[in-house]
Design a protein around this motif. Structure first.
Motif, PDB file in Angstrom:
ATOM      1  N   ASP A  46      61.963  42.265  41.045  1.00  0.00           N
ATOM      2  CA  ASP A  46      61.351  41.129  40.353  1.00  0.00           C
ATOM      3  C   ASP A  46      59.850  41.226  40.518  1.00  0.00           C
ATOM      4  O   ASP A  46      59.338  42.094  41.245  1.00  0.00           O
ATOM      5  N   ILE A  47      59.137  40.356  39.859  1.00  0.00           N
ATOM      6  CA  ILE A  47      57.673  40.459  39.811  1.00  0.00           C
ATOM      7  C   ILE A  47      57.025  39.121  40.107  1.00  0.00           C
ATOM      8  O   ILE A  47      57.525  38.067  39.696  1.00  0.00           O
ATOM      9  N   GLU A  48      55.944  39.154  40.880  1.00  0.00           N
ATOM     10  CA  GLU A  48      55.145  37.963  41.187  1.00  0.00           C
ATOM     11  C   GLU A  48      53.720  38.235  40.703  1.00  0.00           C
ATOM     12  O   GLU A  48      53.060  39.156  41.185  1.00  0.00           O
ATOM     13  N   ASN A  49      53.255  37.458  39.745  1.00  0.00           N
ATOM     14  CA  ASN A  49      51.895  37.618  39.225  1.00  0.00           C
ATOM     15  C   ASN A  49      50.943  36.645  39.907  1.00  0.00           C
ATOM     16  O   ASN A  49      51.247  35.450  40.020  1.00  0.00           O
ATOM     17  N   THR A  50      49.827  37.155  40.347  1.00  0.00           N
ATOM     18  CA  THR A  50      48.788  36.331  40.958  1.00  0.00           C
ATOM     19  C   THR A  50      47.494  36.540  40.188  1.00  0.00           C
ATOM     20  O   THR A  50      47.068  37.676  39.978  1.00  0.00           O
ATOM     21  N   VAL A  51      46.888  35.455  39.741  1.00  0.00           N
ATOM     22  CA  VAL A  51      45.605  35.533  39.036  1.00  0.00           C
ATOM     23  C   VAL A  51      44.526  34.965  39.955  1.00  0.00           C
ATOM     24  O   VAL A  51      44.619  33.835  40.432  1.00  0.00           O
ATOM     25  N   VAL A  52      43.533  35.799  40.231  1.00  0.00           N
ATOM     26  CA  VAL A  52      42.431  35.417  41.110  1.00  0.00           C
ATOM     27  C   VAL A  52      41.170  35.308  40.268  1.00  0.00           C
ATOM     28  O   VAL A  52      40.939  36.149  39.390  1.00  0.00           O
ATOM     29  N   ARG A  53      40.366  34.290  40.537  1.00  0.00           N
ATOM     30  CA  ARG A  53      39.141  34.095  39.758  1.00  0.00           C
ATOM     31  C   ARG A  53      37.910  34.489  40.582  1.00  0.00           C
ATOM     32  O   ARG A  53      37.840  34.239  41.776  1.00  0.00           O
ATOM     33  N   TYR A  54      36.960  35.123  39.885  1.00  0.00           N
ATOM     34  CA  TYR A  54      35.729  35.587  40.516  1.00  0.00           C
ATOM     35  C   TYR A  54      34.525  35.119  39.715  1.00  0.00           C
ATOM     36  O   TYR A  54      34.637  34.835  38.514  1.00  0.00           O
ATOM     37  N   ASP A  55      33.372  35.109  40.375  1.00  0.00           N
ATOM     38  CA  ASP A  55      32.133  34.745  39.665  1.00  0.00           C
ATOM     39  C   ASP A  55      31.806  35.776  38.593  1.00  0.00           C
ATOM     40  O   ASP A  55      31.351  35.422  37.507  1.00  0.00           O
ATOM     41  N   ASN A  56      32.035  37.055  38.903  1.00  0.00           N
ATOM     42  CA  ASN A  56      31.748  38.127  37.948  1.00  0.00           C
ATOM     43  C   ASN A  56      32.455  39.398  38.389  1.00  0.00           C
ATOM     44  O   ASN A  56      33.097  39.434  39.456  1.00  0.00           O
ATOM     45  N   ALA A  57      32.331  40.454  37.587  1.00  0.00           N
ATOM     46  CA  ALA A  57      33.015  41.713  37.888  1.00  0.00           C
ATOM     47  C   ALA A  57      32.481  42.362  39.161  1.00  0.00           C
ATOM     48  O   ALA A  57      33.205  43.090  39.847  1.00  0.00           O
ATOM     49  N   PHE A  58      31.219  42.095  39.492  1.00  0.00           N
ATOM     50  CA  PHE A  58      30.644  42.702  40.697  1.00  0.00           C
ATOM     51  C   PHE A  58      31.311  42.155  41.959  1.00  0.00           C
ATOM     52  O   PHE A  58      31.562  42.904  42.918  1.00  0.00           O
ATOM     53  N   THR A  59      31.615  40.848  41.982  1.00  0.00           N
ATOM     54  CA  THR A  59      32.276  40.285  43.163  1.00  0.00           C
ATOM     55  C   THR A  59      33.719  40.772  43.254  1.00  0.00           C
ATOM     56  O   THR A  59      34.247  40.990  44.356  1.00  0.00           O
ATOM     57  N   LEU A  60      34.363  40.965  42.118  1.00  0.00           N
ATOM     58  CA  LEU A  60      35.709  41.540  42.126  1.00  0.00           C
ATOM     59  C   LEU A  60      35.674  42.947  42.701  1.00  0.00           C
ATOM     60  O   LEU A  60      36.487  43.292  43.587  1.00  0.00           O
ATOM     61  N   MET A  61      34.763  43.789  42.227  1.00  0.00           N
ATOM     62  CA  MET A  61      34.710  45.171  42.694  1.00  0.00           C
ATOM     63  C   MET A  61      34.332  45.253  44.172  1.00  0.00           C
ATOM     64  O   MET A  61      34.786  46.146  44.892  1.00  0.00           O
ATOM     65  N   ALA A  62      33.528  44.295  44.647  1.00  0.00           N
ATOM     66  CA  ALA A  62      33.202  44.253  46.075  1.00  0.00           C
ATOM     67  C   ALA A  62      34.453  43.953  46.902  1.00  0.00           C
ATOM     68  O   ALA A  62      34.669  44.551  47.965  1.00  0.00           O
ATOM     69  N   ASP A  63      35.294  43.048  46.410  1.00  0.00           N
ATOM     70  CA  ASP A  63      36.555  42.756  47.094  1.00  0.00           C
ATOM     71  C   ASP A  63      37.471  43.977  47.114  1.00  0.00           C
ATOM     72  O   ASP A  63      38.121  44.265  48.126  1.00  0.00           O
ATOM     73  N   LEU A  64      37.530  44.702  46.006  1.00  0.00           N
ATOM     74  CA  LEU A  64      38.379  45.894  45.944  1.00  0.00           C
ATOM     75  C   LEU A  64      37.909  46.956  46.940  1.00  0.00           C
ATOM     76  O   LEU A  64      38.726  47.606  47.602  1.00  0.00           O
ATOM     77  N   ARG A  65      36.595  47.121  47.059  1.00  0.00           N
ATOM     78  CA  ARG A  65      36.068  48.062  48.061  1.00  0.00           C
ATOM     79  C   ARG A  65      36.438  47.607  49.466  1.00  0.00           C
ATOM     80  O   ARG A  65      36.820  48.420  50.315  1.00  0.00           O
ATOM     81  N   ALA A  66      36.352  46.297  49.718  1.00  0.00           N
ATOM     82  CA  ALA A  66      36.674  45.764  51.042  1.00  0.00           C
ATOM     83  C   ALA A  66      38.155  45.914  51.371  1.00  0.00           C
ATOM     84  O   ALA A  66      38.547  45.932  52.538  1.00  0.00           O
ATOM     85  N   MET A  67      38.996  46.027  50.341  1.00  0.00           N
ATOM     86  CA  MET A  67      40.429  46.264  50.543  1.00  0.00           C
ATOM     87  C   MET A  67      40.756  47.750  50.612  1.00  0.00           C
ATOM     88  O   MET A  67      41.918  48.123  50.833  1.00  0.00           O
TER      89      MET A  67
END
Length: 294
Positions: free
Chosen positions: A195-216
């Motif tokens: 089964d599948i669980e979808n999670t939508v996360v909101r960010y100020d912009n693409a730069f903050t998203l990419m910073a989170d991905l690097r931190a992960m």
């Protein structure tokens, strides 16, 4: 004999993940925390007591703690790819992601969180996991599936097409839920469920998203990734496209994470068997009509 295609640069995956572990920042493990909560809920529905549970490459001891807190697992062991991911709270050993060297029928529960989407030979690893389970042992795992970071993937492709006249892969190919379900069957698991669980996360912009991905530790580790240096103009255009296509009225952008959950049991002679095709005693239409009238 055909060779398994090399999708991922395994050494680079380890570099990114170990660096992220050393620089761990509060809050960036939100995705793992969510899957740990889901794991606890799913274990709560299983009416079993397990003697030996294995936590396979879940990156932190969070999954092992969920097993411990469930009260359903007598002994818990962790398997990780590097000492950076091991704590003193659980017995642990080091083994590669693709070759965990599981003892034959050594555990009656194996769990894995957010790791299986990073292996080159998923069928091979699933087979090893099934063989590592005792008869009627349970396998329970979560991995990133198709749809994960779809907004970022589209923005990256569009920006690179505009600026360079072509595009190279920058987001890993995530598995489809139907393919994973078929793999469980092909590799010998009984009573497979996905089964599948979808999670939508909101960010100020693409730069903050990419910073989170690097931190992960979730950067591009594809074997066939482009080695060409990327300009600031490229990332600026990615952010513009992302904001144009995937922002809410307040200006914040959306990022989707689709988590596939899969479970299967090592075969056992006393397990419930699916009914044989064509063995129904009542036509489907008649059955639906029967139950609708109740």
């Amino acid at each position: 004999m055909s060779q398994t295609p090399e999708i991922f640069d395994t050494a680079l995956i380890e570099h990114f993940r170990q660096r992220a572990a050393k620089r761990a920042m509060p809050g960036v493990d939100f995705l793992l925390a969510r899957t740990v909560d889901d794991l606890a809920e799913r274990l709560a529905t299983v009416d079993r007591r397990f003697t030996h549970g294995l936590d396979l490459h879940s990156h932190t001891d969070s999954a092992a703690r969920a097993l411990q807190h469930s009260g359903k697992v007598t002994a818990i062991e962790r398997i990780e790819t590097a000492p950076a991911f091991i704590t003193a709270d659980f017995p642990a050993r080091i083994a590669p992601r693709e070759q965990p060297a599981l003892p034959l029928q050594g555990a009656d529960l194996i769990v894995s969180l957010l790791s299986l989407h990073l292996v080159n030979d998923l069928p091979g690893l699933l087979t090893q996991i099934r063989l590592g389970l005792k008869p009627d042992g349970l396998f329970l795992a979560a991995l990133c599936g198709a749809g994960t970071l779809g907004e970022l993937r589209e923005s990256l492709l569009q920006a690179e097409s505009e600026l360079d006249g072509g595009a190279s892969p920058r987001i890993i190919p995530f598995a489809d839920i139907r393919d994973v379900g078929s793999l469980l069957q092909r590799t010998g698991f009984a009573l497979p469920v996905t089964d599948i669980e979808n999670t939508v996360v909101r960010y100020d912009n693409a730069f903050t998203l990419m910073a989170d991905l690097r931190a992960m530790g979730m950067q591009n580790a594809l074997h066939n990734r482009s080695r060409k240096p990327v300009s600031k103009r490229f990332f600026s255009r990615v952010a513009e496209i992302y904001a144009e296509r995937f922002s809410d009225p307040d200006g914040r952008i959306r990022a989707t994470f689709s988590i596939l959950w899969l479970s299967g049991w090592a075969p056992h002679k006393d397990q419930q068997k699916p009914a044989k095709r064509g063995s129904a005693q009542m036509p489907l239409a008649e059955a639906l009509e029967h139950f609708a009238g109740k």
